[in-house]
Design a protein around this motif. Structure first.
Motif: not given
Length: 182
Positions: A28-47
């Motif tokens: 269950d990764t739904s918490g990742w998508w609900r957290d705005p800070t995580v959501l904003a950080a994922l793209g730059p972190a993966l890149a």
């Protein structure tokens, strides 16, 4: 930030037991998508896992890849090309490029494809997904990209459980090792 993001991803993740008819727990990764800070950080972190890659396009498979892919594309200044799984309810049209996966972590195979009009010779492709177990989908996407005359510059994931030799062959880098999630 990377250490903070990794800790937050672990905190927001959970395993779910879907009941007695299931043979395995479900992530269950739904918490990742609900957290705005995580959501904003994922793209730059993966890149950031491939800082010198300079992709021209990011390709990510449905379902969760359709969320992550655009985040990474925006962070890299690249375009985004969704990869679809054959056999879904939505019919695909146009010139498709398809590849067959090797058996996945449960032994299943599928066809995965992209709209061939948007994948060009010379493209530099960064593959992205949320979770990599066997590497089957990344393997098929590597074949598809190479057949189009483009080059895979890396494969970024939030979580990777794939064997080291598979990760090395497919150039998989991840924010988390699956063991971090228990």
């Amino acid at each position: 930030m990377e250490g903070v993001l990794s800790r937050r991803l672990v905190e927001l993740f959970r395993w779910v037991d879907p009941g007695p008819d299931s043979s395995h727990l479900v992530s269950d990764t739904s918490g990742w998508w609900r957290d705005p800070t995580v959501l904003a950080a994922l793209g730059p972190a993966l890149a950031g896992l491939f800082p010198a890659a300079r992709p021209t396009v990011v390709i990510a498979p449905e379902v969760t890849g359709l969320l992550l892919g655009p985040l990474v594309a925006a962070a890299t200044g690249a375009g985004f090309l969704p990869a679809y799984k054959d056999g879904g309810e939505r019919r695909r049209w146009g010139t498709g490029r398809w590849a067959q996966t090797p058996p996945d972590h449960r032994g299943g195979r599928l066809r995965i494809g992209v709209d061939g009009r948007h994948l060009h010779p010379g493209d530099r492709v960064l593959l992205v997904d949320d979770w990599v177990d066997s590497g089957a989908q990344f393997h098929a996407l590597h074949e598809l990209v190479t057949a189009a005359g483009a080059a895979v510059v890396g494969a970024a994931a939030v979580v990777s459980n794939c064997p080291a030799e598979v990760a090395a062959r497919l150039r998989v880098r991840a924010l988390l090792d699956g063991d971090a999630l228990g």
